[in-house]
Design a protein around this motif. Structure first.
Motif, PDB file in Angstrom:
ATOM      1  N   SER A 193      14.866  17.871  -9.712  1.00  0.00           N
ATOM      2  CA  SER A 193      16.138  17.655 -10.403  1.00  0.00           C
ATOM      3  C   SER A 193      17.263  17.236  -9.455  1.00  0.00           C
ATOM      4  O   SER A 193      18.363  16.930  -9.890  1.00  0.00           O
ATOM      5  CB  SER A 193      16.547  18.919 -11.161  1.00  0.00           C
ATOM      6  OG  SER A 193      16.749  19.974 -10.249  1.00  0.00           O
ATOM      7  N   SER A 194      16.979  17.189  -8.152  1.00  0.00           N
ATOM      8  CA  SER A 194      17.979  16.732  -7.181  1.00  0.00           C
ATOM      9  C   SER A 194      18.070  15.212  -7.124  1.00  0.00           C
ATOM     10  O   SER A 194      18.904  14.666  -6.412  1.00  0.00           O
ATOM     11  CB  SER A 194      17.652  17.268  -5.787  1.00  0.00           C
ATOM     12  OG  SER A 194      17.712  18.670  -5.768  1.00  0.00           O
ATOM     13  N   SER A 195      17.193  14.535  -7.845  1.00  0.00           N
ATOM     14  CA  SER A 195      17.220  13.070  -7.847  1.00  0.00           C
ATOM     15  C   SER A 195      17.619  12.573  -9.227  1.00  0.00           C
ATOM     16  O   SER A 195      17.584  13.300 -10.214  1.00  0.00           O
ATOM     17  CB  SER A 195      15.856  12.499  -7.476  1.00  0.00           C
ATOM     18  OG  SER A 195      14.929  12.736  -8.514  1.00  0.00           O
ATOM     19  N   GLU A 196      17.987  11.297  -9.250  1.00  0.00           N
ATOM     20  CA  GLU A 196      18.343  10.667 -10.515  1.00  0.00           C
ATOM     21  C   GLU A 196      17.856   9.214 -10.485  1.00  0.00           C
ATOM     22  O   GLU A 196      17.886   8.567  -9.435  1.00  0.00           O
ATOM     23  CB  GLU A 196      19.853  10.700 -10.684  1.00  0.00           C
ATOM     24  CG  GLU A 196      20.329  10.378 -12.059  1.00  0.00           C
ATOM     25  CD  GLU A 196      21.823  10.651 -12.215  1.00  0.00           C
ATOM     26  OE1 GLU A 196      22.301  10.473 -13.336  1.00  0.00           O
ATOM     27  OE2 GLU A 196      22.495  11.008 -11.237  1.00  0.00           O
ATOM     28  N   PHE A 197      17.410   8.728 -11.620  1.00  0.00           N
ATOM     29  CA  PHE A 197      16.902   7.365 -11.745  1.00  0.00           C
ATOM     30  C   PHE A 197      17.368   6.820 -13.090  1.00  0.00           C
ATOM     31  O   PHE A 197      17.028   7.376 -14.131  1.00  0.00           O
ATOM     32  CB  PHE A 197      15.371   7.373 -11.676  1.00  0.00           C
ATOM     33  CG  PHE A 197      14.744   6.004 -11.657  1.00  0.00           C
ATOM     34  CD1 PHE A 197      14.482   5.378 -10.454  1.00  0.00           C
ATOM     35  CD2 PHE A 197      14.415   5.352 -12.834  1.00  0.00           C
ATOM     36  CE1 PHE A 197      13.893   4.120 -10.422  1.00  0.00           C
ATOM     37  CE2 PHE A 197      13.830   4.097 -12.812  1.00  0.00           C
ATOM     38  CZ  PHE A 197      13.570   3.482 -11.603  1.00  0.00           C
ATOM     39  N   LYS A 198      18.164   5.752 -13.065  1.00  0.00           N
ATOM     40  CA  LYS A 198      18.687   5.175 -14.303  1.00  0.00           C
ATOM     41  C   LYS A 198      18.567   3.663 -14.269  1.00  0.00           C
ATOM     42  O   LYS A 198      18.714   3.042 -13.216  1.00  0.00           O
ATOM     43  CB  LYS A 198      20.174   5.505 -14.472  1.00  0.00           C
ATOM     44  CG  LYS A 198      20.488   6.944 -14.703  1.00  0.00           C
ATOM     45  CD  LYS A 198      21.985   7.094 -14.882  1.00  0.00           C
ATOM     46  CE  LYS A 198      22.398   8.530 -14.948  1.00  0.00           C
ATOM     47  NZ  LYS A 198      23.868   8.666 -15.005  1.00  0.00           N
TER      48      LYS A 198
END
Length: 122
Positions: free
Chosen positions: A95-100
């Motif tokens: 959950s420390s990463s993000e991908f959009k």
């Protein structure tokens, strides 16, 4: 693409030593070239940026191609390269990463990645 491709890089100096997973950016750049810029008659623009935001690094890959069709489902918008990239980030950082992925109505597609800040201190 030769003279028909403009690459704009905006990399903040304070993230130059940040460790990024091996080959995480390659499929994103390839997608921008293949599905975005190659669809333009007169070439296009590929933008790569990275900056520090609190304790993370935000990376942005953008093209000025036709964008993603609004009629495509979320599953079809993400080909195998995008799915693999997102999956790898989840496995490495949770959950420390993000991908959009975002596409404007007027065209162009942008992929945003956020990963925890880790520096290579050799």
């Amino acid at each position: 693409f030769q003279e028909n491709l403009t690459i704009k890089r905006t990399i903040s100096p304070d993230v130059l030593d940040t460790r990024v997973p091996t080959l995480i950016l390659q499929p994103l750049i390839e997608n921008a070239l293949q599905h975005g810029i190659s669809k333009r008659e007169n070439g296009g623009i590929l933008e790569i940026s990275a900056e520090r935001v609190k304790n993370s690094v935000q990376i942005r890959i953008a093209d000025n191609g036709p964008g993603i069709s609004s009629t495509m489902t979320a599953d079809k918008q993400q080909g195998i390269g995008l799915q693999n990239s997102e999956s790898r980030l989840q496995k490495l950082y949770g959950s420390s990463s993000e991908f959009k992925i975002h596409s404007e109505n007027g065209g162009g597609t942008t992929v945003y990645i956020s990963i925890p800040l880790t520096e290579d201190k050799e």
